[in-house]
Design an enzyme around this catalytic site. Sequence first.
Site, PDB file in Angstrom:
ATOM      1  N   CYS A  90       0.836  -1.208   0.000  1.00 41.32           N
ATOM      2  CA  CYS A  90       0.000   0.000   0.000  1.00 41.32           C
ATOM      3  C   CYS A  90       0.876   1.267   0.000  1.00 41.32           C
ATOM      4  O   CYS A  90       1.507   1.564  -1.003  1.00 41.32           O
ATOM      5  CB  CYS A  90      -0.982  -0.039   1.169  1.00 41.32           C
ATOM      6  N   HIS A 176      -3.775  -4.781   0.676  1.00 39.39           N
ATOM      7  CA  HIS A 176      -3.229  -5.292   1.943  1.00 39.39           C
ATOM      8  C   HIS A 176      -3.340  -6.812   2.008  1.00 39.39           C
ATOM      9  O   HIS A 176      -4.361  -7.338   2.448  1.00 39.39           O
ATOM     10  CB  HIS A 176      -3.981  -4.673   3.121  1.00 39.39           C
ATOM     11  N   GLU A 178      -2.155  -8.630   4.122  1.00 37.52           N
ATOM     12  CA  GLU A 178      -2.213  -9.031   5.538  1.00 37.52           C
ATOM     13  C   GLU A 178      -3.620  -8.905   6.123  1.00 37.52           C
ATOM     14  O   GLU A 178      -3.867  -9.326   7.246  1.00 37.52           O
ATOM     15  CB  GLU A 178      -1.223  -8.193   6.362  1.00 37.52           C
ATOM     16  N   SER A 230       7.637 -10.621  37.974  1.00 35.50           N
ATOM     17  CA  SER A 230       6.711  -9.500  38.184  1.00 35.50           C
ATOM     18  C   SER A 230       5.271  -9.890  37.901  1.00 35.50           C
ATOM     19  O   SER A 230       4.359  -9.127  38.167  1.00 35.50           O
ATOM     20  CB  SER A 230       7.090  -8.351  37.251  1.00 35.50           C
ATOM     21  N   GLY A 231       5.067 -11.068  37.306  1.00 38.34           N
ATOM     22  CA  GLY A 231       3.702 -11.475  36.943  1.00 38.34           C
ATOM     23  C   GLY A 231       3.329 -11.038  35.534  1.00 38.34           C
ATOM     24  O   GLY A 231       2.280 -11.393  35.024  1.00 38.34           O
ATOM     25  N   GLY A 232       4.197 -10.250  34.894  1.00 35.89           N
ATOM     26  CA  GLY A 232       3.962  -9.827  33.514  1.00 35.89           C
ATOM     27  C   GLY A 232       4.231 -10.986  32.558  1.00 35.89           C
ATOM     28  O   GLY A 232       4.696 -12.055  32.967  1.00 35.89           O
ATOM     29  N   VAL A 233       3.963 -10.761  31.285  1.00 42.53           N
ATOM     30  CA  VAL A 233       4.037 -11.868  30.336  1.00 42.53           C
ATOM     31  C   VAL A 233       5.475 -12.387  30.159  1.00 42.53           C
ATOM     32  O   VAL A 233       5.689 -13.605  30.073  1.00 42.53           O
ATOM     33  CB  VAL A 233       3.375 -11.483  28.985  1.00 42.53           C
ATOM     34  N   ASP A 234       6.465 -11.499  30.175  1.00 42.93           N
ATOM     35  CA  ASP A 234       7.841 -11.948  29.933  1.00 42.93           C
ATOM     36  C   ASP A 234       8.350 -12.841  31.073  1.00 42.93           C
ATOM     37  O   ASP A 234       8.858 -13.926  30.843  1.00 42.93           O
ATOM     38  CB  ASP A 234       8.802 -10.757  29.777  1.00 42.93           C
TER      39      ASP A 234
END
Length: 512
Positions: A90, A176, A178, A230-234
């Site tokens: 695009c 597009h 995608e 920390s409980g985060g995704v990582d």
Amino acid sequence: MTSEPQVLIIELGGQLTQNIGRVLRESSKIRSAILDPKKAEVWLKKNQEVKAIILSGSGQSVTDEDAPKPPQSIFGLKRKGRHVPILGICYGMQYLAHRFGGRVEKAKEEYGKSGITSTSPTLLFHQTPQTQTVWASHGDSVITAGRGFKPIAQTSSGGVGAMVNLDLNIWAVQFHPEATQSEYGPAILSNFVKKIADCEEDWEPSNITESIQQEVLDQVGDGKVVLPFSGGVDSSYTARILSAVLGARLRYFTIDANQLREGEVAEIETTARFIGGDWRIISAHEEFASALSSLTYGPDKRLAFQQEYGKILISEALGFGATYIPQGTLAPDLIESGRTGGQQIVRHHNDLELEGFAMLHPLRHLFKYEVRELAKSVGLPESVHSRQPFPGPGLYIRVVGAPATPERIAVVRWADARAAEITKRHGIYKEISQLVVGYVATKTSGVRGDSPAYAGSALIRPFKTTDFMTGEGLYLPEPVVREISSVLSKRSEILRVWFDFTSKPPARTELE
Ligand code: XMP
């Protein structure tokens, strides 16, 4: 070991850029790095092995004064004596036409479902019908392809639907591929990365998880590991996959420094119970309060937080007899922290070196959107894999322009929870990449009942971004703005509610 992605997607400001990466992973099993032009330039210097480059769409026009441009170095890149293939999508195609002297005009615009007809057989449209349904969304159109380009498809309104410059190995499509509405979009993207660029499949979540586990096992030998959680995704993904292979040699822990949001300690505990193994929570409200309670300036708070955090990390590692400490460092962190060249923009609390300990960065080649999918693939619940990021120093850096005393932290914690509830109820929370809520301690005047009032303010920053390196404010619908203002200003410490939609740059996501 996981290696760098073979495909670089240059983000020029389109709405669908993340989809390009997702379609490549899901249909072609190929990873990609999505980076803005500046970061792409830095990344390319280190990643000479890149095999394919994709230029995304954009909301802008190539004739705008500040039209986004990819780094020019992409046009000279060669691998094994051949030009590294480029695919413009695009705006990406309009940019290429414009750069190579073609004509781009506001004409033949198309929005929504449309069609293209390929006019000569090419690898790009291999095994797709000659006429096919595609998704288009463009006001500008390529009227004449640039120097060395030849049109290879036509749009239903008669414009150039796709073009190629075989000498330079540059391809471009006006639609597009995608977008889910482009029927053969996944096949077209797959033809580009596999048939034209010779990329090999490298996205298989279980293989990636196994190779990360193996890398850590090789690094630590029979040593012990402590992991801040920390409980985060990582950190949840890291804890999950490392606890599976290290067993009792891993201890992971969460520091409760009074930085966490409402209900978060309980949520972290639930995730830890799900992961299992040796997890503990370390309560350190007083230590952090005394280290930070007199600091007003954000970077000072960040430094003091990092120092306290480092002390606890060391004492936990010594207590467990561990010499290895994995960090959740991701690919963009390395770029932002200046480690791959460039300047350090922000001090992340966990970006630190501790003498006598080996810091491991097992996720260093991954991007957030990939970690989210990997987390999903190892069974972590949605509350974890789709969790918004939250800075390590947490609520301490959400009290702006004043020391983060326990009283002010209590105010910002409350405001944060109410704003999250309201945006969730209105169904807009998921559209926000990060809802930043701050407490501005500077007092302003007002009236409550019949009496004059003088108090601080809450600040709401709904931030929308793909990679946290750049982004913009997400304008909230008026009923949401009204409800947040009315609910938050009922609390005596909050007289006003400010809404912040400033883009990054110049403003960062976080307030301090
Ligand atoms: P900025 O403010 O730099 O934030 O635009 C980008 C992203 O990074 C998060 N952030 C942090 N994460 N420790 C972390 O683990 C930190 O010290 C830290 N500071 C910022 C921020 O929340 C945003 O998602």
